[in-house]
Write an enzyme that holds these catalytic residues in place. Structure first.
Site, PDB file in Angstrom:
ATOM      1  N   ARG A  70       0.807  -1.217   0.000  1.00 47.23           N
ATOM      2  CA  ARG A  70       0.000   0.000   0.000  1.00 47.23           C
ATOM      3  C   ARG A  70       0.842   1.271   0.000  1.00 47.23           C
ATOM      4  NH1 ARG A  70      -3.813  -1.270   4.512  1.00 47.23           N
ATOM      5  NH2 ARG A  70      -3.016  -3.313   4.019  1.00 47.23           N
ATOM      6  N   THR A  71       1.947   1.280   0.727  1.00 44.20           N
ATOM      7  CA  THR A  71       2.760   2.502   0.768  1.00 44.20           C
ATOM      8  C   THR A  71       3.370   2.769  -0.597  1.00 44.20           C
ATOM      9  OG1 THR A  71       3.268   2.062   3.084  1.00 44.20           O
ATOM     10  CG2 THR A  71       4.656   3.656   1.960  1.00 44.20           C
ATOM     11  N   LYS A  98      23.498  -8.564  -7.121  1.00 49.16           N
ATOM     12  CA  LYS A  98      24.810  -8.785  -7.744  1.00 49.16           C
ATOM     13  C   LYS A  98      25.925  -8.180  -6.906  1.00 49.16           C
ATOM     14  CE  LYS A  98      22.538  -8.367 -12.223  1.00 49.16           C
ATOM     15  NZ  LYS A  98      22.314  -7.460 -13.345  1.00 49.16           N
ATOM     16  N   ARG A 120      12.129   3.098   1.384  1.00 48.43           N
ATOM     17  CA  ARG A 120      11.760   2.181   2.473  1.00 48.43           C
ATOM     18  C   ARG A 120      12.907   1.194   2.650  1.00 48.43           C
ATOM     19  NH1 ARG A 120       6.360  -1.136   3.829  1.00 48.43           N
ATOM     20  NH2 ARG A 120       5.887   0.926   4.628  1.00 48.43           N
ATOM     21  N   HIS A 148       7.892   6.025  10.409  1.00 52.32           N
ATOM     22  CA  HIS A 148       7.137   5.921   9.161  1.00 52.32           C
ATOM     23  C   HIS A 148       6.298   7.200   9.101  1.00 52.32           C
ATOM     24  CE1 HIS A 148       5.132   4.496   5.748  1.00 52.32           C
ATOM     25  NE2 HIS A 148       4.643   3.339   6.177  1.00 52.32           N
TER      26      HIS A 148
END
Lengths: 333, 425
Positions: A70-71, A98, A120, A148
């Site tokens: 959702r974010t 990698k 995030r 947040h």
């Protein structure tokens, strides 16, 4: 022609932050400014103005180093509604696998013309780390168990819509306070706006000395429930726990789950929030989640407006700094 | 070998109690005389306004070679040690492979000899591969030159293994250097558990993880009569436990780092990894106890706990970067600033913790400045104020919490075996 109330230029408070890393370092006025700006965007959307040309030509990077639905969707849509272009990144199958470093990955994405970086990450402080090393404005979309901020703001916006002025209101944050970044952002936002905050959960999920943040601590939801205007039910962060914090989900639900019985002892106008994703039957029963007191979907809608406001204000600040001959470093550090 | 006269310096030898402004004559690698000048010398060092001390000893340094030469080599680490004023260092076995065999210990000594900087004393592993399961070949490590035993930052979780290790090393009268920490209490932790870990949402490391392990270790040392050295004590309760154990005759010594005397958990609010150390920075109350422990002798030694890492290992997320900062080149200025300038310790008290005490723990013929002793000498100029610039370090490691801080004093000269190996005047 859309009438757009531009708080950035005409309001009583100026937005001076280069990044949005958390609510800890924002003033009550700055928080209110974002909320007002978000409310304005929401009003415009409700009037059908869903595409604003405020970030035309701007590229927003959505760097999600941790899973999110959702974010990530909300930030992506917010950018599009402001007419920005977006670049999405997720670690699976990326150059991170990698061996490329977090910083080099971000620098490469920035080099594609990104000026607003939504980040995030599972590690507390990771957005701050980038903000110290990139030219972009960094928006924290959740950093581990730290903050947040846009979730905190959308919770505030939702509560404000339901209760009006939050000063003097009582809000309970219930559940896994220890591992919740939402709890920390809520605590900062609510206390700055004058609300009384009660954190409630099993003792094992209440971190030490949290009362020094200006909150009340309770281990009994039954004691708390009749006193509160809003209940914010935090998800049990099973993925962030490293041991046995409570005996079983059943016991947790028995002691701290929001069910019909507890709801019946709450105020008639109590507001039930849950930042989601919710564990139905654990933190909240379906009866409550889908009931009339629940504003869970309002939270999701408000998240879009809040993220539009955050992107817009940071972009405007960037413009202001770039046009200034001697830009002042206004980072939150 | 040339003769050197160090004149007009304040000669302090904590071992003998000497503290006077005088001269030191060095000939054939040894101290030939103290207090008498000699006209015919090859070199004169004017040590006016400076401290002339026995060569400093840092008994807790990680050198990374073999295995992680990108972080540090024995050559770069010993160059850093010299620049920091150390004529002798003891290095941890936390290399790859670890120093858990005689050959590995001999390799360290061989490489140090090739580097030609300061003396290096290897510390052997307590257990094979530092895994805490089976004792390493401790007797053979002693033959290879190991003076003490440690599993470095790996706590020996098994009380049974620790008991046997203390018993076994007691047979050779060698100490075990232990990192006192209950592993399961700090698993995943990044900082001290307290208000700031709550504020920052950081995985915590409770003080009890240290104090519980200290209690266990002291109990086992008492039971076995083994020699225990507790590394990097960081908690007030830990200091108090050691103090009480000393009083009842337990063979325990302890050290602290300068950075744990300066910095508190709140410094990590910047999320900067230069404050990420293990044990973590604690509280002001803990620091006060550490200082009390230094003053009353409960804490015998100050060590750098030098932990160098290559740039790419420290420029990443906080949980991805390893614990530890470099310390060799900041230890003396940090100690002068924190302990001498404030009057907490006298010069003799400070120097004892950097010379004779570590020498006794490691049973080295060093740490003393006297006639006929090997001329390992450090000359400290306490006057200048220096802004710490990590880019000037000899160490490959650059991460230090002291970066950009103004600290007092600097190392002027270091002599090893009568040879002037470092000068900065």
């Amino acid at each position: 022609m859309v009438s757009f109330k531009d708080y950035f230029q005409s309001g009583p408070v100026r937005w001076t932050q280069r990044h949005l890393l958390g609510l800890e370092h924002l003033s009550a006025d700055e928080i209110t400014l974002i909320l007002d700006q978000a409310a304005e965007f929401k009003r415009l959307a409700n009037e059908g103005h869903t595409k604003l040309k405020l970030l035309n030509g701007v590229v927003v990077g959505n760097l999600f180093f941790e899973p999110s639905t959702r974010t990530r969707t909300s930030f992506g849509l917010a950018a599009k509604r402001l007419s920005a272009d977006t670049v999405d990144f997720s670690p699976s199958g990326s150059s991170l696998s990698k061996g490329e470093s977090f910083l080099d990955t971000a620098r490469n994405i920035e080099a594609m013309g990104v000026s607003l970086m939504v980040v995030r990450h599972k590690t507390p402080g990771a957005p701050m780390f980038l903000s110290q090393r990139l030219d972009s404005a960094v928006l924290n979309a959740g950093d581990g168990t730290h903050e947040h901020p846009t979730q905190g703001l959308l919770d505030l916006m939702t509560m404000r819509e339901q209760c009006g002025d939050l000063a003097g209101r009582t809000v309970a944050l219930v559940g896994d306070i220890r591992h919740s970044r939402v709890a920390r952002s809520n605590i900062w936002g609510l206390t700055k706006l004058g609300a009384h905050v009660i954190v409630c959960g099993p003792a094992t999920l209440i971190p030490p000395r949290i009362e020094e943040l200006g909150v009340e601590v309770s281990y009994s939801l039954d004691d708390v429930i009749p006193r509160v205007d809003c209940v914010n039910l935090l998800r049990i962060q099973f993925e962030r726990q490293r041991g046995a914090f409570f005996p079983s989900i059943h016991e947790y639900a028995h002691l701290f789950g929001m069910n019909a019985s507890r709801l019946s002892r709450a105020r008639e106008d109590v507001v039930i929030l849950a930042p989601g994703p919710i564990n139905r039957g654990v933190e909240i029963t379906p009866f409550v989640a889908d009931g009339s007191h629940s504003v869970i979907l309002d939270q999701v809608s408000n998240g879009l407006a809040v993220r539009m406001a955050a992107l817009y204000l940071l972009h405007r600040r960037q413009q202001e700094l770039s046009s200034s001959p001697a830009p002042v470093d206004m980072t939150l550090i | 070998m040339k003769s050197i006269l160090i004149k007009n310096g304040r000669v302090i030898d904590p071992a003998s109690g000497r503290d006077e402004v005088t001269s030191v004559l060095i000939r054939d690698g040894h101290v030939a005389a103290i207090g008498s000048s000699e006209a015919q010398v090859d070199q004169v060092i004017d040590a006016s306004h400076m401290i002339v001390a026995p060569g400093l000893i840092d008994m807790r340094v990680s050198l990374r070679e073999p295995g992680n030469e990108e972080d540090e080599t024995i050559e770069s680490g010993t160059a850093a040690a010299l620049a920091g004023g150390f004529s002798t260092i003891a290095c941890m076995p936390d290399t790859d492979p670890p120093v858990d065999s005689r050959a590995a210990a001999e390799f360290v000594i061989l490489q140090a000899g090739r580097a030609g900087n300061c003396r290096v004393v290897p510390i052997g592993a307590v257990t094979k591969q530092l895994e805490g399961q089976e004792l390493a070949e401790i007797g053979q490590l002693v033959d290879g030159g190991a003076r003490a035993f440690s599993d470095a930052k790996q706590p020996i979780a098994s009380a049974e293994v620790m008991r046997r290790a203390l018993e076994y090393t007691a047979m050779m009268n060698r100490p075990i250097f232990h990192h006192p920490q209950v592993p399961e209490l700090v698993a995943g932790g990044l900082m001290h558990e307290g208000f700031y870990s709550t504020l920052m949402g950081m995985p915590p490391m409770p003080a009890a993880a240290e104090t519980i392990m200290i209690h266990r270790d002291l109990t086992l040392a008492e039971m076995t009569a083994g020699r225990l050295h507790l590394m990097g004590v960081s908690t007030g309760e830990g200091v108090e436990q050691i103090r009480r154990a000393r009083e009842r005759g337990v063979r325990v010594t302890a050290d602290v780092t300068p950075h744990h005397l300066f910095f508190r958990d709140e410094h990590l609010q910047t999320f900067h990894s230069k404050y990420k150390v293990n044990p973590p920075f604690r509280t002001e109350a803990d620091i006060e106890c550490l200082i009390e422990g230094l003053k009353d002798g409960t804490i015998d030694v100050i060590t750098s706990d030098h932990q160098p890492y290559a740039e790419e290992k420290i420029t990443c997320e906080l949980d991805q970067t390893p614990f530890g900062v470099v310390g060799l080149e900041t230890l003396v200025p940090a100690c002068i600033t924190r302990l001498i300038s404030t009057g907490i310790l006298s010069w003799a008290e400070l120097l004892a913790k950097l010379t004779v005490h570590p020498a006794r723990i490691l049973e080295l013929d060093a740490g003393v400045l006297d006639v006929d002793r090997v001329a390992d000498i450090t000359i400290i100029d306490p006057r200048p104020t220096t802004r710490i610039d990590p880019h000037t370090f000899r160490s490959k490691g650059r991460r230090t919490p002291f970066a950009d801080m103004e600290l007092s004093g600097k190392i002027a000269h270091v002599l090893v075996g009568g040879e002037l190996r470092f000068s900065d005047v």
